[in-house]
Enzyme design. Structure first.
Site, PDB file in Angstrom:
ATOM      1  N   ASP A 224       0.839  -1.212   0.000  1.00  0.00           N
ATOM      2  CA  ASP A 224       0.000   0.000   0.000  1.00  0.00           C
ATOM      3  C   ASP A 224       0.865   1.250   0.000  1.00  0.00           C
ATOM      4  O   ASP A 224       0.606   2.219  -0.718  1.00  0.00           O
ATOM      5  CB  ASP A 224      -0.991  -0.010   1.180  1.00  0.00           C
ATOM      6  CG  ASP A 224      -0.380  -0.503   2.476  1.00  0.00           C
ATOM      7  OD1 ASP A 224       0.744  -1.059   2.454  1.00  0.00           O
ATOM      8  OD2 ASP A 224      -1.014  -0.331   3.534  1.00  0.00           O
ATOM      9  N   ASP A 248       1.304  -7.190 -10.678  1.00  0.00           N
ATOM     10  CA  ASP A 248       0.297  -6.929 -11.702  1.00  0.00           C
ATOM     11  C   ASP A 248      -0.227  -5.504 -11.540  1.00  0.00           C
ATOM     12  O   ASP A 248      -0.290  -4.707 -12.485  1.00  0.00           O
ATOM     13  CB  ASP A 248      -0.841  -7.960 -11.519  1.00  0.00           C
ATOM     14  CG  ASP A 248      -1.815  -7.964 -12.672  1.00  0.00           C
ATOM     15  OD1 ASP A 248      -1.559  -7.269 -13.659  1.00  0.00           O
ATOM     16  OD2 ASP A 248      -2.841  -8.663 -12.570  1.00  0.00           O
TER      17      ASP A 248
END
Ligand code: NAD
Length: 356
Positions: A224, A248
């Site tokens: 994050d 990804d």
């Protein structure tokens, strides 16, 4: 003289147009830097479905395995949208990655000076030489883990599993550290070790592998925070190594920082010499056959192939420099800016060759 055998998977949509330009550039580089290239074509994706009924014919796998490297255009398009999931063009893409054991995906996010204004990030945040390499684990983790459906509290529920073995983490970590040795000697390992057990194993393993590379500085970042840092201060990164799912997402974020989808190359590596090189964009059916696609992502994929599979560093650098120079004056429509000259896909290929 070195003679490299390259399998071309031109694919669908703009695939053939952009691969043809990249081949022209590779031939010119071969001439200039004293090596030879022989090509073999094979079918993948929609064109393979049309010709053989399946998106990844056995013959394609055999040809790729027998070559030094593979150059892929793009696959897919509306014509094949109604194929069942396991027979869609994209299934061919996953299939070839699996068949060649390509466990490491490399996505550079580089901004070419003349294209700085294409980035949605402010100039002073990007600086003059943003150059990030994201190394994503490609064949493990939650995309390949066990999954299923069950009933929880009387209602339908679903589950997926994130799992990594030590050896899977070791080999991807080594790819990242080896790359860092050839670049800025910094690796950021991205995980979620404050929550996930698989991330704790990932982190322990990366730390252990880092001892083999005393010259490389290693730091760790939660995913994050990394998503935030990529837009707050992208210049801090050299090599980022992370799991399949985190990679990804982060590699798409990083590619947007660079601005244009028609400019971004990628490589998938197996640990040995064989690699598969491709632009990150798709087959762009909306502009296929019009000679207006941007071939530079594919041309830059060839530069990556020369660097990472064929060990032709000088030729790789020359192609990248030629692309940067051509962009000062010429643009395909997708990256066109007023005051510059608009050129076709084919003209762009010719210009890069001429600049080489
Ligand atoms: P896309 O990347 O093909 O196109 C998105 C937009 O970007 C389109 O407007 C397109 O015209 C433009 N664009 C892409 N590459 C360009 C280039 N080189 N030059 C100029 N403009 C370019 O994504 P999509 O539209 O979501 O997908 C189209 C097809 O491609 C689908 O079938 C999808 O499954 C497939 N796809 C394949 C790959 C691959 O082969 N690796 C990757 C992504 C999507």
């Amino acid at each position: 003289m070195n003679n490299y055998k390259i399998t071309l998977l031109k694919g669908d949509g703009i695939g053939p147009e952009i691969v043809n330009q990249a081949v022209k550039v590779l031939d010119k580089a071969a001439d200039k830097f004293g090596f030879a290239v022989t090509y073999d074509e094979a079918l993948l994706g929609g064109c393979a479905i049309d010709a053989t009924g399946v998106p990844l014919p056995e013959e394609t796998v055999a040809k790729c395995k027998a070559s030094d490297s593979v150059l892929l255009g793009a696959v897919g398009g509306p014509k094949w949208d109604n194929q069942p999931g396991n027979n869609r063009p994209e299934a061919g893409l996953l299939g070839i990655r699996g068949a060649l054991g390509l466990f490491a995906n490399l996505r550079p996010s580089v901004i070419f000076g003349p294209l700085k204004s294409a980035s949605p990030i402010k100039d002073d945040i990007i600086g003059d030489n943003m150059d990030i390499m994201i190394v994503r684990e490609l064949t493990g983790g939650i995309y390949f883990g066990e999954r299923g459906r069950k009933e929880v509290d009387g209602q339908p529920a679903a589950w997926d599993t994130e799992q990594y073995t030590v050896s899977e983490v070791e080999r991807i970590a080594r790819v990242a550290f080896d790359l860092a040795m050839k670049r800025g000697k910094r690796v950021t390992s991205v995980d979620k070790a404050n929550v996930l057990e698989s991330s704790r194993l990932w982190r322990e393993t990366v730390i252990r592998v880092s001892k083999e590379y005393p010259e490389v500085e290693l730091n760790h970042m939660y995913v994050d925070n990394c998503a935030m840092q990529l837009v707050r201060n992208p210049k801090q990164f050299d090599v980022i190594v992370t799991s399949n799912i985190f990679g990804d997402i982060l590699s798409d974020e990083a590619s947007m920082i660079a601005g244009s989808i028609g400019m971004l190359a990628s490589a998938s590596l197996s640990g040995g010499k064989l690699g598969l090189y491709e632009p990150i964009h798709g087959s762009a059916p909306d502009i296929a056959g019009q000679n207006i696609a941007n071939p530079l992502a594919t041309i830059l994929s060839v530069a990556m192939m020369l660097r990472y599979s064929l060990n032709q560093q000088e030729a790789a650098e020359a192609i990248e420099a030629a692309v940067a120079k051509v962009l000062e004056t010429y643009r395909t429509p997708d990256i066109y800016e007023e005051g510059l000259q608009k050129v076709s896909c084919e003209e762009m290929g010719d210009l890069v060759c001429a600049q080489l």
